[in-house]
Design an enzyme around this catalytic site. Sequence first.
Site: not given
Length: 286
Positions: A184, A186
């Site tokens: 992921t 960010f």
Amino acid sequence: MDATHPTARVAFQGEPGAFSQIAARKLLGANVPTVACPTFESMFSSIDEGRAEWILSPLENTLAGPVLRCYDLLYQSTQGPRPLTMTGEVVLRISHYVIGCPGATLEGVCRIQSHPVALAQCERFFAEHPAISKSVAEDTAGSVRQIMERGDSSVAAIASAYAAEQYGAQVLAAEVEDDPNNFTRFALLQPASEVTAPIPDADASTLVVTVSNQAGALFRALEPFASNDVDLMSLVSRPLVGTPWHYRFFFEVAAASSESRMQKALAELKPHTVELRVLGSYRSGK
């Protein structure tokens, strides 16, 4: 990062032990003060409400795709009195663990709860354990907190190993995700008014672009990047609310806005756009 906030509080979505909190610690250090927020909306309002100085927002997962609500909220923030800008990026590998109460065993688990995305990323584990049912919850780390509060050894959670540590829970199975290439991305966000100098070693930028709804408009918006040797790393489209079948686009490119090739690309791009904003330049986490 901006040295004017050496102990800046960083807002993240989720409960203590969430992957977002792990990402904040990876980017800013293990001692960074963090502020847990129940929703993305609460996270994005945290700076204006005085609960945090920075925000760490997920933008994209390599399996689930873009986090669309965060793109929408990021754009909305540019319309307010204190627009946000991207000043950093971190990429976190997402590894899922089956977590139970102390003394629990995997053989004794009948149900596992977690965020729906986490459950969906562990389908092979559930296929191998057909007697275990799935239960949807709002948060991975919150699922661990809930099972610990209930003390039911037949119910487990899927979350990070850090979440198990946070709540004194027990890891029953490690790395149960289907695909290890689960990451992921960010973005670190702060008010643009507080960024007084370019980010050192910035090598990436995020833009928001709106073009007219006519043939070739998107092609003409992309061409300046190719002709100036600027790599377009991702493109996310979002509908224009109130204008059906019209879209705005978020571009992530491999160049800082201060680079001459990027400035040339932006100058060539602008005449072909209805809206063009640079949402920030930063050091890529990739």
